[in-house]
Design a protein around this motif. Structure first.
Motif, PDB file in Angstrom:
ATOM      1  N   THR A 160       0.837  -1.196   0.000  1.00 24.45           N
ATOM      2  CA  THR A 160       0.000   0.000   0.000  1.00 24.45           C
ATOM      3  C   THR A 160       0.872   1.246   0.000  1.00 24.45           C
ATOM      4  OG1 THR A 160      -0.100  -0.087   2.421  1.00 24.45           O
ATOM      5  CG2 THR A 160      -1.954  -1.047   1.193  1.00 24.45           C
ATOM      6  N   PRO A 161       0.427   2.347  -0.611  1.00 25.53           N
ATOM      7  CA  PRO A 161      -0.745   2.396  -1.490  1.00 25.53           C
ATOM      8  C   PRO A 161      -0.430   1.780  -2.847  1.00 25.53           C
ATOM      9  CG  PRO A 161       0.384   4.507  -1.516  1.00 25.53           C
ATOM     10  CD  PRO A 161       1.145   3.627  -0.550  1.00 25.53           C
ATOM     11  N   SER A 162      -1.441   1.644  -3.691  1.00 24.51           N
ATOM     12  CA  SER A 162      -1.185   1.140  -5.042  1.00 24.51           C
ATOM     13  C   SER A 162      -0.584   2.232  -5.917  1.00 24.51           C
ATOM     14  CB  SER A 162      -2.471   0.592  -5.656  1.00 24.51           C
ATOM     15  OG  SER A 162      -3.458   1.598  -5.662  1.00 24.51           O
ATOM     16  N   HIS A 163      -0.952   3.472  -5.603  1.00 26.42           N
ATOM     17  CA  HIS A 163      -0.410   4.593  -6.379  1.00 26.42           C
ATOM     18  C   HIS A 163      -0.210   5.772  -5.438  1.00 26.42           C
ATOM     19  CE1 HIS A 163      -0.822   7.428 -10.141  1.00 26.42           C
ATOM     20  NE2 HIS A 163       0.411   7.335  -9.693  1.00 26.42           N
ATOM     21  N   GLN A 164       0.947   6.397  -5.530  1.00 22.15           N
ATOM     22  CA  GLN A 164       1.231   7.569  -4.712  1.00 22.15           C
ATOM     23  C   GLN A 164       1.846   8.652  -5.582  1.00 22.15           C
ATOM     24  OE1 GLN A 164       2.395   7.063  -0.795  1.00 22.15           O
ATOM     25  NE2 GLN A 164       2.692   9.245  -0.522  1.00 22.15           N
ATOM     26  N   VAL A 165       1.275   9.836  -5.452  1.00 29.40           N
ATOM     27  CA  VAL A 165       1.814  11.003  -6.155  1.00 29.40           C
ATOM     28  C   VAL A 165       2.384  11.932  -5.099  1.00 29.40           C
ATOM     29  CG1 VAL A 165       1.332  12.919  -7.711  1.00 29.40           C
ATOM     30  CG2 VAL A 165       0.056  10.776  -7.945  1.00 29.40           C
ATOM     31  N   THR A 166       3.610  12.402  -5.322  1.00 26.01           N
ATOM     32  CA  THR A 166       4.244  13.252  -4.335  1.00 26.01           C
ATOM     33  C   THR A 166       5.013  14.368  -5.019  1.00 26.01           C
ATOM     34  OG1 THR A 166       5.628  13.252  -2.346  1.00 26.01           O
ATOM     35  CG2 THR A 166       6.407  11.945  -4.198  1.00 26.01           C
ATOM     36  N   GLN A 167       5.187  15.448  -4.299  1.00 23.02           N
ATOM     37  CA  GLN A 167       5.966  16.573  -4.818  1.00 23.02           C
ATOM     38  C   GLN A 167       7.454  16.273  -4.652  1.00 23.02           C
ATOM     39  OE1 GLN A 167       5.087  20.367  -5.004  1.00 23.02           O
ATOM     40  NE2 GLN A 167       3.095  19.791  -5.784  1.00 23.02           N
ATOM     41  N   MET A 168       8.222  16.721  -5.596  1.00 23.00           N
ATOM     42  CA  MET A 168       9.670  16.570  -5.523  1.00 23.00           C
ATOM     43  C   MET A 168      10.181  17.166  -4.200  1.00 23.00           C
ATOM     44  SD  MET A 168      12.300  17.747  -8.504  1.00 23.00           S
ATOM     45  CE  MET A 168      11.852  19.443  -8.382  1.00 23.00           C
ATOM     46  N   GLY A 169      11.068  16.447  -3.539  1.00 18.41           N
ATOM     47  CA  GLY A 169      11.617  16.911  -2.275  1.00 18.41           C
ATOM     48  C   GLY A 169      10.876  16.400  -1.055  1.00 18.41           C
ATOM     49  N   GLN A 170       9.693  15.854  -1.265  1.00 18.11           N
ATOM     50  CA  GLN A 170       8.918  15.322  -0.142  1.00 18.11           C
ATOM     51  C   GLN A 170       9.385  13.903   0.204  1.00 18.11           C
ATOM     52  OE1 GLN A 170       6.324  17.046   1.614  1.00 18.11           O
ATOM     53  NE2 GLN A 170       7.408  18.671   0.535  1.00 18.11           N
ATOM     54  N   GLU A 171       9.064  13.524   1.426  1.00 21.15           N
ATOM     55  CA  GLU A 171       9.354  12.169   1.886  1.00 21.15           C
ATOM     56  C   GLU A 171       8.163  11.271   1.590  1.00 21.15           C
ATOM     57  OE1 GLU A 171      11.059  11.344   5.973  1.00 21.15           O
ATOM     58  OE2 GLU A 171       9.013  10.567   6.252  1.00 21.15           O
ATOM     59  N   VAL A 172       8.447  10.034   1.186  1.00 21.18           N
ATOM     60  CA  VAL A 172       7.370   9.056   1.006  1.00 21.18           C
ATOM     61  C   VAL A 172       7.738   7.774   1.737  1.00 21.18           C
ATOM     62  CG1 VAL A 172       6.542   9.939  -1.192  1.00 21.18           C
ATOM     63  CG2 VAL A 172       8.305   8.197  -1.169  1.00 21.18           C
ATOM     64  N   ILE A 173       6.711   7.093   2.196  1.00 19.57           N
ATOM     65  CA  ILE A 173       6.890   5.775   2.808  1.00 19.57           C
ATOM     66  C   ILE A 173       6.001   4.793   2.078  1.00 19.57           C
ATOM     67  CG2 ILE A 173       6.643   4.378   4.883  1.00 19.57           C
ATOM     68  CD1 ILE A 173       7.166   6.887   6.529  1.00 19.57           C
ATOM     69  N   LEU A 174       6.623   3.775   1.537  1.00 22.19           N
ATOM     70  CA  LEU A 174       5.890   2.716   0.861  1.00 22.19           C
ATOM     71  C   LEU A 174       5.809   1.527   1.814  1.00 22.19           C
ATOM     72  CD1 LEU A 174       7.596   2.906  -2.647  1.00 22.19           C
ATOM     73  CD2 LEU A 174       5.801   4.342  -1.670  1.00 22.19           C
ATOM     74  N   ARG A 175       4.642   0.957   1.885  1.00 25.07           N
ATOM     75  CA  ARG A 175       4.412  -0.085   2.890  1.00 25.07           C
ATOM     76  C   ARG A 175       4.161  -1.442   2.258  1.00 25.07           C
ATOM     77  NH1 ARG A 175       3.900   2.974   7.423  1.00 25.07           N
ATOM     78  NH2 ARG A 175       3.247   5.117   7.035  1.00 25.07           N
ATOM     79  N   CYS A 176       4.588  -2.453   2.979  1.00 23.89           N
ATOM     80  CA  CYS A 176       4.471  -3.826   2.494  1.00 23.89           C
ATOM     81  C   CYS A 176       4.174  -4.726   3.697  1.00 23.89           C
ATOM     82  CB  CYS A 176       5.794  -4.229   1.846  1.00 23.89           C
ATOM     83  SG  CYS A 176       5.983  -5.973   1.454  1.00 23.89           S
ATOM     84  N   VAL A 177       3.303  -5.692   3.472  1.00 28.18           N
ATOM     85  CA  VAL A 177       3.107  -6.753   4.450  1.00 28.18           C
ATOM     86  C   VAL A 177       3.550  -8.052   3.796  1.00 28.18           C
ATOM     87  CG1 VAL A 177       1.488  -7.989   5.920  1.00 28.18           C
ATOM     88  CG2 VAL A 177       1.185  -5.540   5.514  1.00 28.18           C
ATOM     89  N   PRO A 178       4.719  -8.548   4.187  1.00 22.37           N
ATOM     90  CA  PRO A 178       5.215  -9.786   3.573  1.00 22.37           C
ATOM     91  C   PRO A 178       4.392 -10.988   4.037  1.00 22.37           C
ATOM     92  CG  PRO A 178       6.979  -8.543   4.672  1.00 22.37           C
ATOM     93  CD  PRO A 178       5.678  -7.969   5.114  1.00 22.37           C
ATOM     94  N   ILE A 179       4.666 -12.125   3.451  1.00 22.51           N
ATOM     95  CA  ILE A 179       4.021 -13.365   3.880  1.00 22.51           C
ATOM     96  C   ILE A 179       4.508 -13.698   5.289  1.00 22.51           C
ATOM     97  CG2 ILE A 179       3.848 -15.850   3.387  1.00 22.51           C
ATOM     98  CD1 ILE A 179       3.952 -15.026   0.395  1.00 22.51           C
ATOM     99  N   SER A 180       3.589 -14.131   6.129  1.00 32.33           N
ATOM    100  CA  SER A 180       3.819 -14.094   7.574  1.00 32.33           C
ATOM    101  C   SER A 180       4.992 -14.935   8.058  1.00 32.33           C
ATOM    102  CB  SER A 180       2.545 -14.498   8.319  1.00 32.33           C
ATOM    103  OG  SER A 180       2.198 -15.822   7.983  1.00 32.33           O
ATOM    104  N   ASN A 181       5.279 -16.047   7.489  1.00 32.24           N
ATOM    105  CA  ASN A 181       6.366 -16.877   8.018  1.00 32.24           C
ATOM    106  C   ASN A 181       7.660 -16.715   7.235  1.00 32.24           C
ATOM    107  OD1 ASN A 181       5.437 -18.093   5.713  1.00 32.24           O
ATOM    108  ND2 ASN A 181       5.516 -20.176   6.504  1.00 32.24           N
ATOM    109  N   HIS A 182       7.710 -15.688   6.379  1.00 32.95           N
ATOM    110  CA  HIS A 182       8.919 -15.442   5.604  1.00 32.95           C
ATOM    111  C   HIS A 182       9.936 -14.649   6.422  1.00 32.95           C
ATOM    112  CE1 HIS A 182       7.272 -16.205   1.288  1.00 32.95           C
ATOM    113  NE2 HIS A 182       7.251 -17.273   2.056  1.00 32.95           N
ATOM    114  N   LEU A 183      11.207 -14.856   6.075  1.00 35.58           N
ATOM    115  CA  LEU A 183      12.273 -14.266   6.855  1.00 35.58           C
ATOM    116  C   LEU A 183      13.100 -13.247   6.068  1.00 35.58           C
ATOM    117  CD1 LEU A 183      13.585 -17.527   8.569  1.00 35.58           C
ATOM    118  CD2 LEU A 183      12.008 -15.825   9.522  1.00 35.58           C
ATOM    119  N   TYR A 184      13.004 -13.312   4.753  1.00 42.53           N
ATOM    120  CA  TYR A 184      13.816 -12.445   3.911  1.00 42.53           C
ATOM    121  C   TYR A 184      12.890 -11.503   3.160  1.00 42.53           C
ATOM    122  CZ  TYR A 184      17.744 -15.533   4.821  1.00 42.53           C
ATOM    123  OH  TYR A 184      18.730 -16.250   5.431  1.00 42.53           O
ATOM    124  N   PHE A 185      13.290 -10.245   3.099  1.00 45.04           N
ATOM    125  CA  PHE A 185      12.433  -9.225   2.500  1.00 45.04           C
ATOM    126  C   PHE A 185      13.257  -8.388   1.533  1.00 45.04           C
ATOM    127  CE2 PHE A 185       9.624 -10.700   5.611  1.00 45.04           C
ATOM    128  CZ  PHE A 185      10.268 -10.692   6.837  1.00 45.04           C
TER     129      PHE A 185
END
Lengths: 109, 114
Positions: free
Chosen positions: B7-32
């Motif tokens: 999440t999100p599927s699409h993010q629009v941001t202004q140049m110079g701004q900070e963004v955080i892209l989020r992910c929920v990996p598969i629960s028993n996985h160890l490598y990301f």
């Protein structure tokens, strides 16, 4: 680091014909070779993989071959269907997946 | 079937701004992993993460990038000061083992920097 080359970059085939995509890799430590299909707007999806102790693997209409000595591996799709149209990426992996540049496959009905 | 979600599927941001892209990996996985795909180009490795630390990173992953697993389920990619050339699809992936194991990819976040 690992470098993966892939050919051709685009491929058009008639429905029912076969499609072959070829890749080479540089790092002899790589021993896992997945193939991914990417449809428009989606993430890569694994369709088949092969490990270095195997020379060939088949899953229905899809087969992969691996020549570790030559560092070549290839994907064969037989009896192609329009829904096979997508971008296909080969990849080589030891501890991370390194992708080839992709092949855009179009299957013409 | 377990899947990696982003999440999100699409993010629009202004140049110079900070963004955080989020992910929920598969629960028993160890490598990301985070990968980037500039439009029409190949999928490029950014970073791998294991045992709460970066295990490997590419040249692309410079000081403006950081990753975090803040709560044991989410895996985030932060870009501190976005540039126009950061516009791309960002894919998160996870695997049960770092070696010789299938990496499952999320559907991606399309980042557009304007």
């Amino acid at each position: 680091g690992e470098n993966v080359e892939q050919h051709p970059s685009t491929l058009s085939v008639q429905e029912g014909d076969s499609a072959v995509i070829k890749c080479t890799y540089s790092d002899s430590a790589s021993n896992y070779f997945p193939w991914y299909k990417q449809e428009l707007g989606k993430g890569p999806q694994l369709i088949i993989d092969i490990r270095s102790n195997v020379g060939e693997k088949k899953d229905q209409r899809i087969a992969v071959t691996l020549n570790k000595t030559a560092k070549h591996f290839s994907l064969h799709i037989t009896e192609t269907q329009p829904e096979d149209s997508a971008v296909y990426f080969c990849a080589a992996s030891y501890d991370k997946v390194i992708f080839g540049p992709g092949t855009s496959l179009s299957v013409i009905p | 079937e377990p899947e990696v979600t982003q999440t999100p599927s699409h993010q629009v941001t202004q140049m110079g701004q900070e963004v955080i892209l989020r992910c929920v990996p598969i629960s028993n996985h160890l490598y990301f992993y985070w990968y980037r795909q500039i439009l029409g180009q190949k999928v490029e490795f950014l970073v791998s993460f294991y045992n709460n630390e970066i295990s490997e990173k590419s040249e692309i992953f410079d000081d403006q990038f950081s990753v975090e697993r803040p709560d044991g389920s989410n895996f985030t990619l932060k870009i501190r000061s976005t540039k126009l050339e950061d516009s791309a699809m960002y894919f998160c992936a996870s695997s049960g083992s770092g070696q010789h194991t299938e990496a499952f990819f999320g559907q991606g976040t399309r980042l557009t920097v304007v």
